[in-house]
Write a protein that holds these residues in place. Structure first.
Motif, PDB file in Angstrom:
ATOM      1  N   GLU A   1      -9.715   1.104  -5.833  1.00 37.95           N
ATOM      2  CA  GLU A   1      -8.880   0.211  -6.638  1.00 37.95           C
ATOM      3  C   GLU A   1      -8.924  -1.217  -6.084  1.00 37.95           C
ATOM      4  O   GLU A   1      -8.810  -2.195  -6.839  1.00 37.95           O
ATOM      5  CB  GLU A   1      -7.434   0.702  -6.666  1.00 37.95           C
ATOM      6  CG  GLU A   1      -7.239   2.021  -7.400  1.00 37.95           C
ATOM      7  CD  GLU A   1      -7.430   1.890  -8.908  1.00 37.95           C
ATOM      8  OE1 GLU A   1      -7.475   0.747  -9.410  1.00 37.95           O
ATOM      9  OE2 GLU A   1      -7.529   2.942  -9.581  1.00 37.95           O
ATOM     10  N   LEU A   2      -9.096  -1.329  -4.764  1.00 31.70           N
ATOM     11  CA  LEU A   2      -9.051  -2.647  -4.133  1.00 31.70           C
ATOM     12  C   LEU A   2     -10.395  -3.361  -4.143  1.00 31.70           C
ATOM     13  O   LEU A   2     -10.611  -4.307  -3.391  1.00 31.70           O
ATOM     14  CB  LEU A   2      -8.520  -2.531  -2.698  1.00 31.70           C
ATOM     15  CG  LEU A   2      -7.008  -2.301  -2.619  1.00 31.70           C
ATOM     16  CD1 LEU A   2      -6.562  -2.046  -1.189  1.00 31.70           C
ATOM     17  CD2 LEU A   2      -6.248  -3.493  -3.217  1.00 31.70           C
ATOM     18  N   SER A   3     -11.301  -2.920  -5.010  1.00 30.62           N
ATOM     19  CA  SER A   3     -12.490  -3.737  -5.252  1.00 30.62           C
ATOM     20  C   SER A   3     -12.051  -5.055  -5.888  1.00 30.62           C
ATOM     21  O   SER A   3     -12.739  -6.064  -5.812  1.00 30.62           O
ATOM     22  CB  SER A   3     -13.473  -3.012  -6.172  1.00 30.62           C
ATOM     23  OG  SER A   3     -12.859  -2.703  -7.420  1.00 30.62           O
ATOM     24  N   GLU A   4     -10.873  -5.007  -6.524  1.00 31.41           N
ATOM     25  CA  GLU A   4     -10.189  -6.202  -7.020  1.00 31.41           C
ATOM     26  C   GLU A   4      -8.881  -6.331  -6.242  1.00 31.41           C
ATOM     27  O   GLU A   4      -8.224  -5.335  -5.950  1.00 31.41           O
ATOM     28  CB  GLU A   4      -9.903  -6.099  -8.515  1.00 31.41           C
ATOM     29  CG  GLU A   4     -11.146  -6.008  -9.391  1.00 31.41           C
ATOM     30  CD  GLU A   4     -11.953  -7.292  -9.369  1.00 31.41           C
ATOM     31  OE1 GLU A   4     -11.353  -8.364  -9.098  1.00 31.41           O
ATOM     32  OE2 GLU A   4     -13.166  -7.229  -9.621  1.00 31.41           O
ATOM     33  N   PRO A   5      -8.491  -7.559  -5.879  1.00 28.95           N
ATOM     34  CA  PRO A   5      -7.266  -7.739  -5.084  1.00 28.95           C
ATOM     35  C   PRO A   5      -6.047  -7.116  -5.751  1.00 28.95           C
ATOM     36  O   PRO A   5      -5.922  -7.102  -6.982  1.00 28.95           O
ATOM     37  CB  PRO A   5      -7.135  -9.267  -4.995  1.00 28.95           C
ATOM     38  CG  PRO A   5      -8.524  -9.782  -5.179  1.00 28.95           C
ATOM     39  CD  PRO A   5      -9.175  -8.835  -6.152  1.00 28.95           C
TER      40      PRO A   5
ATOM     41  N   GLU B   1      -0.743 -14.089   0.734  1.00 33.80           N
ATOM     42  CA  GLU B   1       0.644 -13.635   0.828  1.00 33.80           C
ATOM     43  C   GLU B   1       1.475 -14.454  -0.158  1.00 33.80           C
ATOM     44  O   GLU B   1       1.459 -15.687  -0.109  1.00 33.80           O
ATOM     45  CB  GLU B   1       1.180 -13.793   2.253  1.00 33.80           C
ATOM     46  CG  GLU B   1       2.508 -13.084   2.477  1.00 33.80           C
ATOM     47  CD  GLU B   1       2.856 -12.992   3.958  1.00 33.80           C
ATOM     48  OE1 GLU B   1       2.293 -13.788   4.730  1.00 33.80           O
ATOM     49  OE2 GLU B   1       3.679 -12.128   4.319  1.00 33.80           O
ATOM     50  N   ARG B   2       2.154 -13.743  -1.063  1.00 31.40           N
ATOM     51  CA  ARG B   2       2.931 -14.422  -2.098  1.00 31.40           C
ATOM     52  C   ARG B   2       4.419 -14.124  -1.917  1.00 31.40           C
ATOM     53  O   ARG B   2       4.802 -13.015  -1.551  1.00 31.40           O
ATOM     54  CB  ARG B   2       2.500 -13.958  -3.490  1.00 31.40           C
ATOM     55  CG  ARG B   2       1.048 -14.222  -3.828  1.00 31.40           C
ATOM     56  CD  ARG B   2       0.687 -13.561  -5.144  1.00 31.40           C
ATOM     57  NE  ARG B   2      -0.721 -13.735  -5.485  1.00 31.40           N
ATOM     58  CZ  ARG B   2      -1.336 -13.064  -6.455  1.00 31.40           C
ATOM     59  NH1 ARG B   2      -0.652 -12.181  -7.181  1.00 31.40           N
ATOM     60  NH2 ARG B   2      -2.617 -13.278  -6.691  1.00 31.40           N
ATOM     61  N   ARG B   3       5.215 -15.111  -2.197  1.00 33.79           N
ATOM     62  CA  ARG B   3       6.673 -14.939  -2.173  1.00 33.79           C
ATOM     63  C   ARG B   3       7.127 -14.379  -3.508  1.00 33.79           C
ATOM     64  O   ARG B   3       6.843 -14.951  -4.564  1.00 33.79           O
ATOM     65  CB  ARG B   3       7.348 -16.282  -1.915  1.00 33.79           C
ATOM     66  CG  ARG B   3       8.840 -16.181  -1.666  1.00 33.79           C
ATOM     67  CD  ARG B   3       9.145 -15.557  -0.326  1.00 33.79           C
ATOM     68  NE  ARG B   3      10.572 -15.483  -0.071  1.00 33.79           N
ATOM     69  CZ  ARG B   3      11.098 -14.951   1.025  1.00 33.79           C
ATOM     70  NH1 ARG B   3      10.291 -14.446   1.946  1.00 33.79           N
ATOM     71  NH2 ARG B   3      12.402 -14.934   1.200  1.00 33.79           N
ATOM     72  N   LYS B   4       7.784 -13.208  -3.509  1.00 32.12           N
ATOM     73  CA  LYS B   4       8.270 -12.590  -4.736  1.00 32.12           C
ATOM     74  C   LYS B   4       9.734 -12.210  -4.516  1.00 32.12           C
ATOM     75  O   LYS B   4      10.049 -11.217  -3.846  1.00 32.12           O
ATOM     76  CB  LYS B   4       7.437 -11.357  -5.076  1.00 32.12           C
ATOM     77  CG  LYS B   4       7.673 -10.819  -6.474  1.00 32.12           C
ATOM     78  CD  LYS B   4       6.674  -9.728  -6.823  1.00 32.12           C
ATOM     79  CE  LYS B   4       6.861  -9.255  -8.243  1.00 32.12           C
ATOM     80  NZ  LYS B   4       5.871  -8.196  -8.609  1.00 32.12           N
ATOM     81  N   GLY B   5      10.611 -13.023  -5.074  1.00 26.33           N
ATOM     82  CA  GLY B   5      12.028 -12.795  -4.837  1.00 26.33           C
ATOM     83  C   GLY B   5      12.376 -13.061  -3.383  1.00 26.33           C
ATOM     84  O   GLY B   5      12.100 -14.133  -2.844  1.00 26.33           O
TER      85      GLY B   5
END
Length: 207
Positions: A39-43, A78-82
């Protein structure tokens, strides 16, 4: 392009990774982790993966940490989510090959029964090829040099077993003649190269 994983990781997805660490091999063979690698062939994040594989996010995170510890996946963002930071992961390669080195004590040895008509011997030669090329890739990468390789892949349909035997005999003669022509044992700055030529029945594509 190919690279070897022996622990840790390097940036950028490669076409193929050669795994020689037994622990990394064990991790990659787990069915759930193998699915996550695919599945992680795509981020993706643990949250997005959880929805795809039907597992709780916490369990996906557990498996991702195991894969990351052995360099099979890496964080690319790394993304900020909430109120939480979401880690975006990607596999380090599109596909993986386990080197016989991962099973060093039982890896096949072509010198044990050098019979060029034996399927077992062919497998031993192929296993040695994976092992040696994996080691060469590691050395070339560390030295920041290109690795010179060459391969031919094709198919031939024989009308009979007799034709197959005649082909094998002619092929062996042609290769032997080329080796005799170009081999120079006295070349002080020369470098030895291994030649592998194989013929086996084709497998039908099941896809």
């Amino acid at each position: 392009m190919t690279r070897k994983i022996v622990g840790g990781y390097s940036e950028g997805m490669q076409d193929v990774v050669v795994i020689e660490d037994p622990a990394a091999a064990e991790v990659s063979l787990d069915p759930i982790r193998a699915r996550l690698l695919a599945e992680l062939s795509e981020p993706g994040s643990a949250t997005s993966l959880a929805a795809k594989v039907g597992l709780p996010r916490q369990k996906v995170n557990y498996h991702l940490k195991a894969l990351e510890a052995h360099g099979l996946v890496e964080m690319i963002e790394e993304r900020r989510k909430g109120n939480v930071n979401e880690r975006i992961m990607r596999a380090t390669a599109a596909s993986y090959v386990i080197s016989p080195t991962a099973l060093a004590s039982v890896q096949p040895d072509p010198s044990r029964s050098p019979d060029n008509l034996s399927a077992s011997w062919l497998l031993a030669v192929a296993a040695r090829l994976v092992r040696d090329v994996g080691a060469l890739i590691k050395g070339a990468t560390q030295a920041r040099k290109r690795l010179a390789t060459f391969a031919i892949d094709g198919e031939v349909r024989f009308a009979s077993a007799a034709d197959r035997a005649a082909f094998a005999e002619e092929l062996a003669g042609a290769v032997s003649a080329l080796v005799a022509k170009y081999h120079d044992q006295s070349a002080e700055r020369g470098r030895d190269h291994r030649i592998v030529v194989a013929v086996h029945p084709s497998m039908k594509d099941k896809s």
